[in-house]
Enzyme design. Structure first.
Site, PDB file in Angstrom:
ATOM      1  N   LYS A   1      56.660  34.015  46.899  1.00  0.00           N
ATOM      2  CA  LYS A   1      57.471  33.785  48.080  1.00  0.00           C
ATOM      3  C   LYS A   1      56.701  32.959  49.112  1.00  0.00           C
ATOM      4  O   LYS A   1      57.288  32.348  49.984  1.00  0.00           O
ATOM      5  CB  LYS A   1      57.835  35.138  48.722  1.00  0.00           C
ATOM      6  CG  LYS A   1      58.574  36.094  47.840  1.00  0.00           C
ATOM      7  CD  LYS A   1      58.723  37.449  48.595  1.00  0.00           C
ATOM      8  CE  LYS A   1      59.000  38.535  47.592  1.00  0.00           C
ATOM      9  NZ  LYS A   1      58.989  39.864  48.235  1.00  0.00           N
ATOM     10  N   GLY A   2      55.382  32.974  49.012  1.00  0.00           N
ATOM     11  CA  GLY A   2      54.537  32.393  50.054  1.00  0.00           C
ATOM     12  C   GLY A   2      54.808  30.930  50.374  1.00  0.00           C
ATOM     13  O   GLY A   2      54.708  30.506  51.509  1.00  0.00           O
TER      14      GLY A   2
ATOM     15  N   GLU B   1      52.606  25.154  47.280  1.00  0.00           N
ATOM     16  CA  GLU B   1      51.989  26.488  47.379  1.00  0.00           C
ATOM     17  C   GLU B   1      51.567  26.750  48.829  1.00  0.00           C
ATOM     18  O   GLU B   1      51.340  25.813  49.600  1.00  0.00           O
ATOM     19  CB  GLU B   1      50.787  26.499  46.409  1.00  0.00           C
ATOM     20  CG  GLU B   1      49.930  27.729  46.373  1.00  0.00           C
ATOM     21  CD  GLU B   1      50.636  28.987  45.919  1.00  0.00           C
ATOM     22  OE1 GLU B   1      51.569  29.408  46.633  1.00  0.00           O
ATOM     23  OE2 GLU B   1      50.221  29.587  44.904  1.00  0.00           O
ATOM     24  N   ASP B   2      51.468  28.025  49.192  1.00  0.00           N
ATOM     25  CA  ASP B   2      51.045  28.355  50.557  1.00  0.00           C
ATOM     26  C   ASP B   2      49.553  28.193  50.756  1.00  0.00           C
ATOM     27  O   ASP B   2      49.094  27.609  51.731  1.00  0.00           O
ATOM     28  CB  ASP B   2      51.480  29.797  50.921  1.00  0.00           C
ATOM     29  CG  ASP B   2      51.049  30.841  49.887  1.00  0.00           C
ATOM     30  OD1 ASP B   2      50.386  30.480  48.893  1.00  0.00           O
ATOM     31  OD2 ASP B   2      51.378  32.026  50.079  1.00  0.00           O
TER      32      ASP B   2
ATOM     33  N   ASP C   1      43.068  30.003  47.196  1.00  0.00           N
ATOM     34  CA  ASP C   1      41.954  30.887  47.539  1.00  0.00           C
ATOM     35  C   ASP C   1      40.885  30.728  46.449  1.00  0.00           C
ATOM     36  O   ASP C   1      40.049  29.835  46.537  1.00  0.00           O
ATOM     37  CB  ASP C   1      42.554  32.306  47.609  1.00  0.00           C
ATOM     38  CG  ASP C   1      41.604  33.380  48.074  1.00  0.00           C
ATOM     39  OD1 ASP C   1      40.393  33.187  47.976  1.00  0.00           O
ATOM     40  OD2 ASP C   1      42.062  34.438  48.533  1.00  0.00           O
TER      41      ASP C   1
ATOM     42  N   LYS D   1      41.039  27.709  51.085  1.00  0.00           N
ATOM     43  CA  LYS D   1      39.782  28.330  51.536  1.00  0.00           C
ATOM     44  C   LYS D   1      38.678  27.824  50.627  1.00  0.00           C
ATOM     45  O   LYS D   1      38.449  28.406  49.553  1.00  0.00           O
ATOM     46  CB  LYS D   1      39.866  29.857  51.391  1.00  0.00           C
ATOM     47  CG  LYS D   1      40.875  30.543  52.287  1.00  0.00           C
ATOM     48  CD  LYS D   1      40.805  32.038  52.022  1.00  0.00           C
ATOM     49  CE  LYS D   1      41.944  32.781  52.626  1.00  0.00           C
ATOM     50  NZ  LYS D   1      42.027  34.183  52.170  1.00  0.00           N
TER      51      LYS D   1
ATOM     52  N   PHE E   1      41.496  36.428  55.928  1.00  0.00           N
ATOM     53  CA  PHE E   1      42.824  36.762  55.427  1.00  0.00           C
ATOM     54  C   PHE E   1      43.847  36.319  56.464  1.00  0.00           C
ATOM     55  O   PHE E   1      43.752  36.667  57.640  1.00  0.00           O
ATOM     56  CB  PHE E   1      42.946  38.266  55.165  1.00  0.00           C
ATOM     57  CG  PHE E   1      44.266  38.627  54.561  1.00  0.00           C
ATOM     58  CD1 PHE E   1      44.503  38.457  53.203  1.00  0.00           C
ATOM     59  CD2 PHE E   1      45.300  39.115  55.357  1.00  0.00           C
ATOM     60  CE1 PHE E   1      45.728  38.773  52.656  1.00  0.00           C
ATOM     61  CE2 PHE E   1      46.535  39.428  54.811  1.00  0.00           C
ATOM     62  CZ  PHE E   1      46.743  39.253  53.456  1.00  0.00           C
TER      63      PHE E   1
ATOM     64  N   ASP F   1      52.014  36.799  53.664  1.00  0.00           N
ATOM     65  CA  ASP F   1      52.295  38.182  54.073  1.00  0.00           C
ATOM     66  C   ASP F   1      51.069  39.063  54.103  1.00  0.00           C
ATOM     67  O   ASP F   1      50.052  38.766  53.470  1.00  0.00           O
ATOM     68  CB  ASP F   1      53.272  38.817  53.078  1.00  0.00           C
ATOM     69  CG  ASP F   1      52.608  39.069  51.720  1.00  0.00           C
ATOM     70  OD1 ASP F   1      52.003  38.124  51.172  1.00  0.00           O
ATOM     71  OD2 ASP F   1      52.665  40.210  51.231  1.00  0.00           O
TER      72      ASP F   1
ATOM     73  N   ARG G   1      55.627  37.443  57.015  1.00  0.00           N
ATOM     74  CA  ARG G   1      55.945  36.110  56.458  1.00  0.00           C
ATOM     75  C   ARG G   1      56.711  35.235  57.444  1.00  0.00           C
ATOM     76  O   ARG G   1      56.591  34.024  57.451  1.00  0.00           O
ATOM     77  CB  ARG G   1      56.816  36.252  55.196  1.00  0.00           C
ATOM     78  CG  ARG G   1      56.125  36.845  54.001  1.00  0.00           C
ATOM     79  CD  ARG G   1      57.006  36.691  52.770  1.00  0.00           C
ATOM     80  NE  ARG G   1      56.592  37.551  51.677  1.00  0.00           N
ATOM     81  CZ  ARG G   1      55.635  37.260  50.803  1.00  0.00           C
ATOM     82  NH1 ARG G   1      54.975  36.132  50.900  1.00  0.00           N
ATOM     83  NH2 ARG G   1      55.329  38.101  49.839  1.00  0.00           N
TER      84      ARG G   1
HETATM   85  P1  5GP Z   1      44.143  32.413  44.264  1.00  0.00           P
HETATM   86  O1  5GP Z   1      44.623  32.599  42.867  1.00  0.00           O
HETATM   87  O2  5GP Z   1      43.873  30.975  44.641  1.00  0.00           O
HETATM   88  O3  5GP Z   1      42.933  33.287  44.531  1.00  0.00           O
HETATM   89  O4  5GP Z   1      45.218  33.006  45.227  1.00  0.00           O
HETATM   90  C1  5GP Z   1      46.380  32.390  45.505  1.00  0.00           C
HETATM   91  C2  5GP Z   1      47.407  33.353  46.050  1.00  0.00           C
HETATM   92  O5  5GP Z   1      46.798  34.480  46.709  1.00  0.00           O
HETATM   93  C3  5GP Z   1      48.239  32.679  47.105  1.00  0.00           C
HETATM   94  O6  5GP Z   1      49.372  32.096  46.536  1.00  0.00           O
HETATM   95  C4  5GP Z   1      48.602  33.810  48.025  1.00  0.00           C
HETATM   96  O7  5GP Z   1      49.756  34.447  47.561  1.00  0.00           O
HETATM   97  C5  5GP Z   1      47.446  34.773  47.912  1.00  0.00           C
HETATM   98  N1  5GP Z   1      46.497  34.599  49.022  1.00  0.00           N
HETATM   99  C6  5GP Z   1      45.276  34.034  48.983  1.00  0.00           C
HETATM  100  N2  5GP Z   1      44.669  34.073  50.190  1.00  0.00           N
HETATM  101  C7  5GP Z   1      45.540  34.686  51.020  1.00  0.00           C
HETATM  102  C8  5GP Z   1      45.503  35.033  52.425  1.00  0.00           C
HETATM  103  O8  5GP Z   1      44.541  34.778  53.181  1.00  0.00           O
HETATM  104  N3  5GP Z   1      46.604  35.648  52.921  1.00  0.00           N
HETATM  105  C9  5GP Z   1      47.685  35.953  52.160  1.00  0.00           C
HETATM  106  N4  5GP Z   1      48.691  36.545  52.769  1.00  0.00           N
HETATM  107  N5  5GP Z   1      47.766  35.650  50.843  1.00  0.00           N
HETATM  108  C10 5GP Z   1      46.697  35.019  50.283  1.00  0.00           C
END
Ligand code: 5GP
Length: 182
Positions: free
Chosen positions: A50-51, A105-106, A109, A137, A158, A165, A171
């Protein structure tokens, strides 16, 4: 309306990190780049739910080339605040062969979600895959993922708002807020 400096969501406090005005103007810049890069193409934007939906909608309102829109569900955080690194994908029956895909994508990470997404979408034999992400990040990267259209690089905090969210809350907040300790 002025943007509040702080938000409390459930048991956590958050502080303003990126204002809506700044987000909007950066999204316009990203849309301008996409409109030039895809001038004679008809890309398909795949919004990661949903992000990615808030960023996706704001971006798409500024896109002037012919395009299609799809959605995809990916989950990695669950109800806590650490990226779990495992990803479930639910993709509809979308025709992607020979398409120019832009994944929306939002946040990136660790990069594991986006890497997995790209691998899965590649198996549909698209013509190209590019990535648009509102946030990244860099200090958290476990895998190197190219982000073709990046809004902002942020510290390892975070964040919530603009689709992101905390345990499904926050959100709808129209700016990016970072978690702060009490
Ligand atoms: P990754 O696989 O790159 O570690 O994580 C990606 C997903 O983790 C993002 O699509 C998001 O849903 C969630 N995510 C990563 N960092 C954050 C954050 O700081 N806040 C929130 N709310 N979601 C995050």
């Amino acid at each position: 309306m002025t943007t509040p400096e702080f938000y409390t969501i459930k048991d956590k406090k958050f502080k303003l990190m990126i204002d809506d005005v700044i987000i909007q103007s950066r999204i316009q810049e990203l849309a301008d780049m996409i409109n030039i890069d895809y001038q004679n193409k008809s890309p398909i934007f795949i919004i990661v739910l949903k992000g990615g939906m808030f960023f996706g909608i704001e971006l798409l309102k500024k896109i002037t080339v012919d395009c299609e829109i799809e959605t995809l569900i990916s989950k990695s955080y669950g109800l806590n605040m650490k990226s779990s690194g495992t990803v479930d994908l639910i993709i509809g029956s979308i025709a992607l062969e020979d398409k120019d895909i832009i994944i929306v994508e939002d946040i990136i990470d660790t990069g594991l979600t986006m890497n997995k997404l790209k691998n899965v979408l590649n198996s549909y034999n698209p013509k190209s895959i590019k990535v648009a992400s509102l946030l990244r990040k860099p200090d958290c990267a476990k895998i190197d993922v190219t982000v073709d259209y990046l809004g902002f690089e942020i510290e390892d905090k975070f964040v919530v708002g603009y689709g992101l969210d905390y345990a499904e809350f926050g959100r709808q907040i129209p700016a990016i807020y970072q978690h702060i300790e009490d």
